[in-house]
Scaffold this motif. Structure first.
Motif, PDB file in Angstrom:
ATOM      1  N   SER A 205       0.829  -1.203   0.000  1.00 16.56           N
ATOM      2  CA  SER A 205       0.000   0.000   0.000  1.00 16.56           C
ATOM      3  C   SER A 205       0.863   1.252   0.000  1.00 16.56           C
ATOM      4  N   ALA A 206       0.553   2.184  -0.901  1.00 20.56           N
ATOM      5  CA  ALA A 206       1.270   3.463  -0.920  1.00 20.56           C
ATOM      6  C   ALA A 206       1.004   4.241   0.367  1.00 20.56           C
ATOM      7  N   GLN A 207      -0.150   4.006   0.972  1.00 19.73           N
ATOM      8  CA  GLN A 207      -0.462   4.656   2.243  1.00 19.73           C
ATOM      9  C   GLN A 207       0.560   4.277   3.310  1.00 19.73           C
ATOM     10  N   SER A 208       1.052   3.048   3.256  1.00 24.70           N
ATOM     11  CA  SER A 208       2.049   2.599   4.231  1.00 24.70           C
ATOM     12  C   SER A 208       3.344   3.397   4.101  1.00 24.70           C
ATOM     13  N   LEU A 209       3.739   3.682   2.854  1.00 19.92           N
ATOM     14  CA  LEU A 209       4.933   4.507   2.644  1.00 19.92           C
ATOM     15  C   LEU A 209       4.728   5.900   3.211  1.00 19.92           C
ATOM     16  N   ARG A 210       3.548   6.447   3.025  1.00 24.78           N
ATOM     17  CA  ARG A 210       3.266   7.796   3.538  1.00 24.78           C
ATOM     18  C   ARG A 210       3.291   7.806   5.066  1.00 24.78           C
ATOM     19  N   LEU A 211       2.823   6.732   5.679  1.00 26.18           N
ATOM     20  CA  LEU A 211       2.867   6.646   7.138  1.00 26.18           C
ATOM     21  C   LEU A 211       4.312   6.672   7.636  1.00 26.18           C
ATOM     22  N   THR A 212       5.187   5.944   6.957  1.00 25.11           N
ATOM     23  CA  THR A 212       6.599   5.933   7.346  1.00 25.11           C
ATOM     24  C   THR A 212       7.224   7.308   7.173  1.00 25.11           C
TER      25      THR A 212
ATOM     26  N   TYR B 210       2.615   4.465  15.078  1.00 26.89           N
ATOM     27  CA  TYR B 210       3.039   4.272  13.684  1.00 26.89           C
ATOM     28  C   TYR B 210       2.988   2.813  13.285  1.00 26.89           C
ATOM     29  N   LEU B 211       3.558   1.937  14.115  1.00 29.02           N
ATOM     30  CA  LEU B 211       3.601   0.523  13.766  1.00 29.02           C
ATOM     31  C   LEU B 211       2.196  -0.070  13.707  1.00 29.02           C
ATOM     32  N   THR B 212       1.335   0.353  14.612  1.00 31.41           N
ATOM     33  CA  THR B 212      -0.059  -0.095  14.586  1.00 31.41           C
ATOM     34  C   THR B 212      -0.731   0.312  13.284  1.00 31.41           C
ATOM     35  N   ALA B 213      -0.542   1.577  12.906  1.00 39.29           N
ATOM     36  CA  ALA B 213      -1.157   2.088  11.675  1.00 39.29           C
ATOM     37  C   ALA B 213      -0.570   1.422  10.439  1.00 39.29           C
TER      38      ALA B 213
END
Length: 268
Positions: free
Chosen positions: A4-11, A69-72
Motif C-alpha cells: 500500500s502506498a499509504q504505508s509509505l506515507r505513514l513511514t 506508527y507501527l499499529t497504523a
C-alpha cells in the motif's frame, strides 16, 4: 516492500515527526548551553538539569509515536488493527541502559582535556557542546529506536525491516537504503545526527509499491546538496560512477552496537 502506498506515507510522516522532535530538543539544548570557564562541572550540571527532562519527555513522546506508527502501518497492510505487545519504556535512559545524567558524563571531561592540552576555554566549550548535543540527539532518537527494535521482534507478522533514508542522510545511509530486508533481530545501525528509520516488512508482503533507493535520492539532489551530504570528493566520485554502497562502513563502538559510517575515499 509494502503493498500500500499509504504505508509509505505513514513511514514518511513518522520520520518527519521524529525529526521535528529532535530539532526541538536541539534548539532547547543549544539555547541552554553555557559552560562557565570557572566551573565546568557545575555549569554542565545546570545544563543537565534543564535538558535531561526535555529529552526524557521527548523519549516518551517518541515511544508513543512509534507504537502508533507501527499499529497504523500493520493496519494499512493487513486491513486489521493489531494489538501490539507492551514493551519496556526507555524514557530517562541512554542507549547503554544507564540513566541519562550518568551516561552523559563525558562533555566536561572533554573540555578539561582541551584546556589541559593548551586549548582556550572557548575551544573547550565548543568541544563539550558538540559532544553534549550529540548525546541529546542520539538519546532522543533512542526513544523511538529502542521500542521499534523490541516491537520488530515481538510482532509475529513482521519478517524484518528496510532502511529508509532520512532527510539529511549521508553517503553511508543512502548507500544502505537500497531495499535490503534486514531480519527483525538485526541491529538498526545509525550514527550521530542520523535521522534514518526502520520500515517494517510483513511476512508474505507482495512488494507492490516501492520507494526511491538511496542512489535514486542522491541522483535527484542538486549538486551542491550532494556535495554537502557526502563531501565534495565523495560526491564527485559517486557522480562519476562509484556505487553508493561502496561508502557504507562501520565504526566500532565500545559500549553499544557498531555505528554505520561513511568510508573515506582513501579506504576504498
Amino acid at each position: 516492500m509494502p503493498k500500500s502506498a499509504q504505508s509509505l506515507r505513514l513511514t514518511d510522516r513518522y520520520s518527519r515527526q521524529l525529526a521535528t522532535t529532535a530539532a526541538r530538543v536541539a534548539r532547547i539544548a543549544k539555547g541552554r548551553w553555557n559552560l562557565a570557564p570557572e566551573d565546568f562541572d557545575g555549569s554542565y550540571s545546570t545544563w543537565l538539569d534543564a535538558v535531561v527532562p526535555v529529552v526524557t519527555s521527548a523519549q516518551r513522546s517518541n515511544e508513543r509515536l512509534t507504537t502508533a506508527y507501527l499499529t497504523a502501518f500493520i493496519a494499512s497492510e493487513t486491513g486489521k488493527r493489531p494489538r501490539l505487545k507492551k514493551v519496556d519504556s526507555v524514557a530517562g535512559l541512554s542507549r547503554d541502559g544507564r540513566p541519562l545524567r550518568e551516561a552523559w558524563d563525558s562533555p566536561p571531561i572533554k573540555a578539561k582535556v582541551v584546556v589541559g592540552d593548551g586549548g582556550t576555554v572557548e575551544q573547550a566549550s565548543a568541544e563539550a557542546r558538540t559532544a553534549a548535543l550529540r548525546l541529546a540527539d542520539l538519546d532522543t532518537y533512542y526513544g523511538a529506536r529502542g521500542p521499534m527494535s523490541a516491537l520488530l521482534t515481538a510482532v509475529a507478522a513482521i519478517e524484518g525491516y528496510t532502511r529508509v533514508a532520512g532527510g539529511n542522510a549521508c553517503g553511508a545511509c543512502l548507500g544502505a537504503a537500497d531495499g535490503t530486508v534486514f531480519s527483525s533481530d538485526e541491529v538498526f545501525q545509525f550514527h550521530a545526527n542520523c535521522d534514518c528509520v526502520a520500515e517494517p516488512v510483513l511476512i508474505g508482503d507482495p512488494g507492490t509499491v516501492t520507494r526511491p533507493s538511496g542512489q535514486e535520492i542522491f541522483n535527484d539532489l542538486p549538486e551542491a546538496e550532494q556535495d554537502r551530504r557526502l563531501g565534495e570528493k565523495a560526491a564527485e566520485a559517486v557522480r562519476g560512477g562509484l556505487p553508493l554502497s561502496s561508502l557504507v562502513g562501520e565504526a566500532h563502538m565500545d559500549n553499544e552496537a557498531d555505528w554505520i559510517t561513511q568510508k573515506p575515499l582513501a579506504a576504498l
